[in-house]
Design a protein around this motif. Structure first.
Motif, PDB file in Angstrom:
ATOM      1  N   TYR A 159       0.675  -1.140  -0.340  1.00 48.91           N
ATOM      2  CA  TYR A 159       0.148   0.321   0.485  1.00 48.91           C
ATOM      3  C   TYR A 159       0.944   1.013   0.110  1.00 48.91           C
ATOM      4  CZ  TYR A 159      -3.647   3.963   1.504  1.00 48.91           C
ATOM      5  OH  TYR A 159      -4.198   4.414   0.897  1.00 48.91           O
ATOM      6  N   LEU A 233     -11.232 -12.165  -6.341  1.00 49.37           N
ATOM      7  CA  LEU A 233     -10.881 -11.033  -5.110  1.00 49.37           C
ATOM      8  C   LEU A 233     -10.913  -9.567  -5.644  1.00 49.37           C
ATOM      9  CD1 LEU A 233     -11.149 -13.480  -1.466  1.00 49.37           C
ATOM     10  CD2 LEU A 233     -12.902 -12.085  -2.562  1.00 49.37           C
ATOM     11  N   CYS A 237     -11.387  -5.581  -3.599  1.00 46.99           N
ATOM     12  CA  CYS A 237     -11.006  -5.665  -2.986  1.00 46.99           C
ATOM     13  C   CYS A 237     -10.394  -3.805  -4.351  1.00 46.99           C
ATOM     14  CB  CYS A 237      -9.543  -5.658  -2.568  1.00 46.99           C
ATOM     15  SG  CYS A 237      -8.603  -6.233  -3.440  1.00 46.99           S
ATOM     16  N   THR A 238     -11.454  -3.614  -4.288  1.00 52.56           N
ATOM     17  CA  THR A 238     -10.713  -2.830  -5.773  1.00 52.56           C
ATOM     18  C   THR A 238      -9.793  -1.653  -6.257  1.00 52.56           C
ATOM     19  OG1 THR A 238     -11.720  -1.266  -3.726  1.00 52.56           O
ATOM     20  CG2 THR A 238     -13.285  -1.478  -5.217  1.00 52.56           C
ATOM     21  N   ASN A 240      -7.002  -2.127  -3.689  1.00 47.37           N
ATOM     22  CA  ASN A 240      -6.396  -0.993  -2.825  1.00 47.37           C
ATOM     23  C   ASN A 240      -6.486  -2.694  -1.784  1.00 47.37           C
ATOM     24  OD1 ASN A 240      -6.086  -0.779  -0.080  1.00 47.37           O
ATOM     25  ND2 ASN A 240      -7.631   1.707  -0.871  1.00 47.37           N
ATOM     26  N   LYS A 243      -8.023  -3.500   1.702  1.00 48.58           N
ATOM     27  CA  LYS A 243      -8.824  -3.930   1.731  1.00 48.58           C
ATOM     28  C   LYS A 243      -8.665  -4.974   0.988  1.00 48.58           C
ATOM     29  CE  LYS A 243     -10.996   0.432  -0.023  1.00 48.58           C
ATOM     30  NZ  LYS A 243     -11.565   0.944  -1.461  1.00 48.58           N
ATOM     31  N   ALA A 244      -7.672  -5.548   0.496  1.00 40.58           N
ATOM     32  CA  ALA A 244      -7.341  -7.245  -0.016  1.00 40.58           C
ATOM     33  C   ALA A 244      -7.379  -7.310   1.761  1.00 40.58           C
ATOM     34  CB  ALA A 244      -6.091  -7.032  -0.337  1.00 40.58           C
ATOM     35  N   VAL A 246      -9.388  -7.122   4.056  1.00 44.60           N
ATOM     36  CA  VAL A 246     -10.638  -7.966   4.335  1.00 44.60           C
ATOM     37  C   VAL A 246     -11.481  -8.653   3.653  1.00 44.60           C
ATOM     38  CG1 VAL A 246     -12.912  -6.541   4.997  1.00 44.60           C
ATOM     39  CG2 VAL A 246     -10.667  -5.246   5.616  1.00 44.60           C
ATOM     40  N   ALA A 247     -10.570  -8.645   2.316  1.00 43.18           N
ATOM     41  CA  ALA A 247     -11.690  -9.699   1.151  1.00 43.18           C
ATOM     42  C   ALA A 247     -11.162 -11.290   1.808  1.00 43.18           C
ATOM     43  CB  ALA A 247     -10.968  -9.305  -0.023  1.00 43.18           C
ATOM     44  N   TYR A 299     -13.705   2.166  -8.464  1.00 40.82           N
ATOM     45  CA  TYR A 299     -14.147   1.455  -8.368  1.00 40.82           C
ATOM     46  C   TYR A 299     -13.666   0.082  -9.893  1.00 40.82           C
ATOM     47  CZ  TYR A 299     -16.831   1.672  -4.254  1.00 40.82           C
ATOM     48  OH  TYR A 299     -17.068   1.535  -2.846  1.00 40.82           O
TER      49      TYR A 299
END
Length: 314
Positions: A159, A233, A237-238, A240, A243-244, A246-247, A299
């Motif tokens: 990130y 996925l 997670c768009t 990101n 966010k990955a 969380v996914a 997105y």
């Protein structure tokens, strides 16, 4: 509370290989390369890592070899899709087929083998002082295997690399418009290769997590389609890395539900284990449909994703 903590701990463990695969896929796709060979690279990493562990009993060397095996698969993909400008979709599918074949060759020698107790102990959960005592989240995130910690560190570092560094800005520019990036003096081919190869390394590590830590023994087709789930996925997670996390863990939680409620009854009706096993995949499809319907720019996939860059045409 204890039952919930154990469930969440298991969810994290079941999502770790998915997280590493997603991160590897994000690095590829953010430079415009759609790599459907994640499953193949994971299988190559799982087989190479497990074979190295059996021979050397060295966990560090096993992880390194696993990552390099995934990187070797990525190098094949990169040469065909970046240098030769081959079709990325076909190349990725061929890589998955190739990786499955390589793992199949190992299967004859690895089947039924298990790792030593000392090797398994190296990857056993290790509590981080103070942090592991935090109610609920402490045991979930800070009483895990070194592999779990490593995957989280990778997510944060990627990130920072993507959104807080100049070279990260360059890689995102390549994914959106490689011709414009090239005109600005950005070394398009070099950055593409660097990201694709690093992505392959992470996918190899993800596959090895299954054979070295989660199982830990050799099973035929040990990834069970995890690479394809990671491909989906990445969109969820768009692209990101944070966010990955969380996914991946959400998918792990849904898989955990299937194990937890197998054989249970609801209103006197016994729950079908096959339907429970389908839950994470159904949820993935639903979320993908939702994400696809959104028109927000964040997105959307990188504009140049899947398109080979011909410098002569700019």
């Amino acid at each position: 509370m204890l039952a919930l903590t154990l469930f969440l701990q298991t969810s994290v463990q079941m999502g770790t290989h998915i997280l590493l695969a997603i991160l590897g896929g994000i690095l590829c796709e953010k430079v415009g390369n759609s790599n459907l060979g994640i499953e193949g690279m994971m299988l190559m990493g799982a087989a190479a890592g497990f074979a190295t562990a059996l021979v050397t009993n060295n966990p560090y060397l096993s992880m390194l070899v696993a990552g390099l095996a995934g990187m070797a698969g990525a190098a094949i993909y990169g040469f065909i899709s970046i240098t030769l400008k081959g079709n990325q979709t076909v190349t990725g599918i061929v890589l998955t087929t190739f990786g499955t074949g390589v793992a199949g060759l190992f299967n004859e020698f690895l089947s039924g083998k298990a790792l030593t107790e000392s090797f398994r102990n190296f990857f056993a959960p290790k509590a981080i002082p103070l942090f592991s005592k935090i109610p609920l989240i402490g045991p979930v995130f800070f009483d895990q295997s070194i592999y779990v910690y490593m995957s989280l560190i990778f997510a944060v570092l990627i990130y920072v690399y993507m959104y807080k560094t100049r070279i990260g800005l360059s890689m995102r520019a390549i994914g959106e418009n490689p011709a414009a990036a090239d005109s600005s003096g950005i070394p398009v081919t070099a950055i593409k290769y660097a990201n694709v190869l690093t992505g392959g390394f992470l996918c190899g590590l993800g596959g090895a997590y299954l054979s070295l830590v989660f199982v830990p023994s050799w099973l035929e087709n040990i990834t069970a389609g995890a690479g394809w789930i990671a491909v989906a996925l990445i969109i969820f997670c768009t692209w990101n890395p944070l966010k990955a996390i969380v996914a991946a863990y959400l998918f792990g939680a849904l898989q955990g539900l299937g194990f937890k409620f197998q054989g249970a009854s609801l209103l006197g009706i016994k729950m079908n284990s096959i339907i429970l096993d389908m839950l994470p995949y159904i949820a993935t499809i639903v979320v993908l449909i939702f994400i696809s319907l959104q028109k927000k720019k964040e997105y959307q996939a990188p504009a140049a994703l899947g398109n080979s860059y011909f410098r002569e045409e700019r």
